[in-house]
Structure formats: C-alpha cells, structure tokens
Design an enzyme around this catalytic site. Structure first.
Site, PDB file in Angstrom:
ATOM      1  N   SER A 134      14.433   4.979  -3.830  1.00 34.72           N
ATOM      2  CA  SER A 134      13.077   5.514  -3.929  1.00 34.72           C
ATOM      3  C   SER A 134      12.789   6.324  -2.681  1.00 34.72           C
ATOM      4  O   SER A 134      13.427   6.121  -1.632  1.00 34.72           O
ATOM      5  CB  SER A 134      12.070   4.360  -4.030  1.00 34.72           C
ATOM      6  OG  SER A 134      10.741   4.809  -3.822  1.00 34.72           O
ATOM      7  N   TYR A 159       7.519  -3.163  -0.774  1.00 35.00           N
ATOM      8  CA  TYR A 159       8.422  -2.367  -1.606  1.00 35.00           C
ATOM      9  C   TYR A 159       9.369  -1.549  -0.736  1.00 35.00           C
ATOM     10  O   TYR A 159      10.588  -1.525  -0.967  1.00 35.00           O
ATOM     11  CB  TYR A 159       7.599  -1.457  -2.512  1.00 35.00           C
ATOM     12  CG  TYR A 159       8.404  -0.606  -3.461  1.00 35.00           C
ATOM     13  CD1 TYR A 159       9.020  -1.164  -4.575  1.00 35.00           C
ATOM     14  CD2 TYR A 159       8.547   0.762  -3.254  1.00 35.00           C
ATOM     15  CE1 TYR A 159       9.760  -0.380  -5.457  1.00 35.00           C
ATOM     16  CE2 TYR A 159       9.276   1.554  -4.125  1.00 35.00           C
ATOM     17  CZ  TYR A 159       9.886   0.981  -5.225  1.00 35.00           C
ATOM     18  OH  TYR A 159      10.613   1.761  -6.093  1.00 35.00           O
TER      19      TYR A 159
END
Length: 229
Positions: A131, A144
């Site tokens: 990501s 995250y």
C-alpha cells in the site's frame, strides 16, 4: 500452466488478478477464511481450488494447511488480502493492532514460510500487494501503516535470502484503489466515496501480472501505482 496461490481473491484487486489468471487457463488455489467463503469462491471461479485458512489466526495456518492438499510446485504466491482500521494512536485499541498485524503481516510471513519449498522448486515468484501506507504513514493510519511497513521489510529480507534460489519477490504499492476496502476507509473517514477518483483494480492487477510475466533475466522488485486522475 502454472500453479498460483492467491489470498484476497474474493473482491477488489485479488478478484481481478484471479479472473485474469483464470482466463489464461492457469491453475488457481484461492484462500478463504471459512467454508462458506470457499463455496462462494468456487462458484465465482469454477476451475479454481480453494483452501480454507483464517489469516486472522496465523498460528493456526500450519495446522489448517496440513489438513488440505497443496500443489507440489507453486509458480506464484500472491499476498493480496488485507484489513484496515483507522484511528489515532491515542485511541487505537490492541485488538485493532493485532488484527491488522496478523492479517497484513504475520499471516503472509507464515504462509510464505509454509510454501516456500514449493516455490523454490520452480524458481517461482512471491508478490506482496502492499500500500502507499507502506511507504508513508499519515495521521490516523498508524496501525495499518505499521503492518504495511513491516510487509515491505518482509519482502526485502525474503528477496535477499531467496535470490540465490531463483525466487523473485515483488512489492506493489497501490495508492487509493476503488475497492470495498476503500468504501470502508471512506466510511471511517466520514467522507463521500467517489470511485471514479481512484485507481481501477484492473490497473493494479495489470501491474501484478506484468511482474509475473517479466522474462527471467530481470526482476521487478517494487511497483508504485498512483491515481492518474
């Protein structure tokens, strides 16, 4: 035809990657967290096989896979599943940290460990769909991002360790992509979701397939994909 193990094939980027590989006649082995999800995957991908294993419980992966048939040779292991829970460090509970670290980092590490001998046999490929949060950590994204920073470290170390065995390792760093995860992110942010603003999952899938299809004289180590609009 190669054997490809895919996590996260139920939706988003993983579903598109599975669709494109299935269209090419490749052999797919799709991970599902339970029997119901496995049945849904088999309905969507009739030629694929399913493996039931809950990535939220990485300590049980060895036992789960030990009860099921796996291919002897694995041409690619595609880590695409992921979970996200936004929140400030001052508010994020331990459960949110543990879930994101388990699914996004510890499970990929353990799954890689378990099948690595089969990947080595055919000088296969391990792909981690990471990501943009694996490169930069913003406010509310600490848990995250930590899991994705760790995933980058896992990929880098694996690449260094397995290069001599002919195993290729690629990290893909997509920006915001129009998936159900992005819908959830917008809900958590309290923002209106406009899918046309973000990357089409097809574009990220194409990047993944480009890395897989590259001739053996080269290796794509990292791909960063950003919204083009």
């Amino acid at each position: 035809m190669g054997n490809h193990l895919i996590t996260g094939a139920g939706s988003g980027i993983g579903a598109v990657v599975a669709e494109r590989l299935a269209e090419r006649g490749e052999n797919l082995w799709l991970f599902a967290r339970n029997a119901r999800r496995a049945a849904e995957l088999r309905e969507r991908f009739p030629t694929a096989r399913t493996l039931v294993a809950d990535l939220a419980e990485p300590a049980r992966l060895s036992w789960s896979l030990g009860q099921q048939e796996l291919p002897v040779e694995i041409d690619s292991l595609l880590h695409i599943a992921g979970v996200v829970q936004l929140g400030e460090i001052g508010d994020l509970p331990v459960k949110a940290w543990q879930e994101q670290l388990n699914v996004n980092l510890v499970a990929p590490a353990e799954l890689t460990r378990l099948v690595l001998p089969s990947v080595r046999l055919v000088r296969g490929h391990v792909v981690f769909v990471n990501s943009g949060a694996g490169l930069t950590a913003h406010a509310n994204w600490g848990g995250y991002a930590a899991s994705k920073f760790g995933l980058r470290a896992l990929a880098d170390a694996l690449r260094a360790e397995e290069h001599g065995n002919g195993v290729r390792v690629t990290s893909v760093f997509p920006g915001r992509t129009a998936t159900m995860m992005q819908v959830k992110v917008h809900q958590q942010e309290g923002k209106e979701y406009e899918p046309e603003r973000w990357i089409d999952p097809e574009s990220v899938a194409r990047a993944v397939l480009t890395a897989l299809d590259l001739p053996r004289d080269a290796e794509i180590t990292e791909i960063t994909v950003r919204p083009g609009r």
